[in-house]
Design a protein around this motif. Structure first.
Motif, PDB file in Angstrom:
ATOM      1  N   VAL A  13       0.843  -1.197   0.000  1.00  0.00           N
ATOM      2  CA  VAL A  13       0.000   0.000   0.000  1.00  0.00           C
ATOM      3  C   VAL A  13       0.883   1.254   0.000  1.00  0.00           C
ATOM      4  N   ILE A  14       1.901   1.279   0.852  1.00  0.00           N
ATOM      5  CA  ILE A  14       2.825   2.417   0.911  1.00  0.00           C
ATOM      6  C   ILE A  14       3.480   2.620  -0.455  1.00  0.00           C
ATOM      7  N   ARG A  15       3.928   1.527  -1.047  1.00  0.00           N
ATOM      8  CA  ARG A  15       4.598   1.581  -2.356  1.00  0.00           C
ATOM      9  C   ARG A  15       3.665   2.131  -3.429  1.00  0.00           C
ATOM     10  N   GLU A  16       2.475   1.597  -3.515  1.00  0.00           N
ATOM     11  CA  GLU A  16       1.568   1.994  -4.587  1.00  0.00           C
ATOM     12  C   GLU A  16       1.082   3.430  -4.440  1.00  0.00           C
ATOM     13  N   ILE A  17       0.814   3.879  -3.225  1.00  0.00           N
ATOM     14  CA  ILE A  17       0.411   5.269  -3.033  1.00  0.00           C
ATOM     15  C   ILE A  17       1.543   6.208  -3.441  1.00  0.00           C
ATOM     16  N   THR A  18       2.762   5.857  -3.061  1.00  0.00           N
ATOM     17  CA  THR A  18       3.917   6.686  -3.431  1.00  0.00           C
ATOM     18  C   THR A  18       4.101   6.717  -4.942  1.00  0.00           C
ATOM     19  N   MET A  19       4.056   5.552  -5.576  1.00  0.00           N
ATOM     20  CA  MET A  19       4.242   5.480  -7.026  1.00  0.00           C
ATOM     21  C   MET A  19       3.151   6.268  -7.763  1.00  0.00           C
ATOM     22  N   GLU A  20       1.903   6.125  -7.329  1.00  0.00           N
ATOM     23  CA  GLU A  20       0.793   6.836  -7.974  1.00  0.00           C
ATOM     24  C   GLU A  20       0.892   8.343  -7.762  1.00  0.00           C
ATOM     25  N   ALA A  21       1.307   8.752  -6.574  1.00  0.00           N
ATOM     26  CA  ALA A  21       1.452  10.186  -6.310  1.00  0.00           C
ATOM     27  C   ALA A  21       2.415  10.813  -7.314  1.00  0.00           C
ATOM     28  N   HIS A  22       3.492  10.107  -7.612  1.00  0.00           N
ATOM     29  CA  HIS A  22       4.487  10.626  -8.555  1.00  0.00           C
ATOM     30  C   HIS A  22       4.034  10.469 -10.000  1.00  0.00           C
ATOM     31  N   ALA A  23       3.612   9.268 -10.370  1.00  0.00           N
ATOM     32  CA  ALA A  23       3.323   8.976 -11.777  1.00  0.00           C
ATOM     33  C   ALA A  23       2.013   9.588 -12.263  1.00  0.00           C
ATOM     34  N   THR A  24       0.981   9.499 -11.467  1.00  0.00           N
ATOM     35  CA  THR A  24      -0.347   9.930 -11.905  1.00  0.00           C
ATOM     36  C   THR A  24      -0.641  11.381 -11.547  1.00  0.00           C
ATOM     37  N   TYR A  25      -0.213  11.797 -10.357  1.00  0.00           N
ATOM     38  CA  TYR A  25      -0.565  13.131  -9.878  1.00  0.00           C
ATOM     39  C   TYR A  25       0.568  14.139  -9.978  1.00  0.00           C
ATOM     40  N   ASN A  59      11.258  -1.679  -3.918  1.00  0.00           N
ATOM     41  CA  ASN A  59      11.303  -3.095  -3.539  1.00  0.00           C
ATOM     42  C   ASN A  59      10.745  -3.389  -2.155  1.00  0.00           C
ATOM     43  N   ILE A  60      10.044  -2.431  -1.527  1.00  0.00           N
ATOM     44  CA  ILE A  60       9.585  -2.679  -0.154  1.00  0.00           C
ATOM     45  C   ILE A  60       8.488  -3.729  -0.083  1.00  0.00           C
ATOM     46  N   HIS A  61       7.851  -4.018  -1.198  1.00  0.00           N
ATOM     47  CA  HIS A  61       6.803  -5.043  -1.190  1.00  0.00           C
ATOM     48  C   HIS A  61       7.377  -6.430  -0.933  1.00  0.00           C
ATOM     49  N   ASP A  62       8.691  -6.565  -1.043  1.00  0.00           N
ATOM     50  CA  ASP A  62       9.355  -7.844  -0.754  1.00  0.00           C
ATOM     51  C   ASP A  62       9.668  -8.023   0.728  1.00  0.00           C
ATOM     52  N   VAL A  63       9.415  -6.988   1.527  1.00  0.00           N
ATOM     53  CA  VAL A  63       9.746  -6.999   2.953  1.00  0.00           C
ATOM     54  C   VAL A  63       8.450  -7.060   3.759  1.00  0.00           C
ATOM     55  N   GLY A  64       8.420  -7.872   4.800  1.00  0.00           N
ATOM     56  CA  GLY A  64       7.227  -7.975   5.635  1.00  0.00           C
ATOM     57  C   GLY A  64       7.073  -6.784   6.561  1.00  0.00           C
ATOM     58  N   GLY A  65       5.921  -6.679   7.161  1.00  0.00           N
ATOM     59  CA  GLY A  65       5.664  -5.596   8.108  1.00  0.00           C
ATOM     60  C   GLY A  65       5.408  -4.290   7.394  1.00  0.00           C
ATOM     61  N   THR A  66       5.877  -3.216   7.984  1.00  0.00           N
ATOM     62  CA  THR A  66       5.734  -1.896   7.388  1.00  0.00           C
ATOM     63  C   THR A  66       7.019  -1.116   7.602  1.00  0.00           C
ATOM     64  N   VAL A  67       7.535  -0.510   6.551  1.00  0.00           N
ATOM     65  CA  VAL A  67       8.773   0.264   6.660  1.00  0.00           C
ATOM     66  C   VAL A  67       8.578   1.503   7.523  1.00  0.00           C
TER      67      VAL A  67
END
Length: 94
Positions: A13-25, A59-67
């Motif tokens: 979720v953290i990864r996708e929100i960050t990526m979308e904020a940059h790419a889409t918005y 690559n944080i989606h490969d790590v468990g928990g939350t960064v």
């Protein structure tokens, strides 16, 4: 902000929100912030927000928990608003 108990997929979720904020918005690099350690992160100035960029979350989606870390407990809405204003109203992942 990630709060409460951990659940699978928070880093996704953290990864996708960050990526979308940059790419889409078109949010500028360095403007997406992740608040560390749940709502406590708004008041704990010894633990500054984490700047989230496409490179830092790639690559944080490969790590468990939350960064960002997580915590349980209540929150003070007024204090959160004040702290968000102190941060310059940058985008905050919450």
């Amino acid at each position: 902000v990630t709060c409460g108990g951990l659940c699978p997929g928070l880093n996704n979720v953290i990864r996708e929100i960050t990526m979308e904020a940059h790419a889409t918005y078109g949010v500028q690099e360095g403007k997406v912030l992740g608040i560390r350690n749940g709502f406590r992160g708004f008041s704990d100035k010894s633990s500054p927000p984490m700047v989230l960029t496409p490179d830092s979350v790639e690559n944080i989606h490969d790590v468990g928990g939350t960064v960002l870390g997580s915590a349980r407990g209540g929150f003070d809405a007024g204090m959160i608003i004040d702290r968000t204003e102190e941060l310059g109203n940058q985008y905050a992942l919450h």
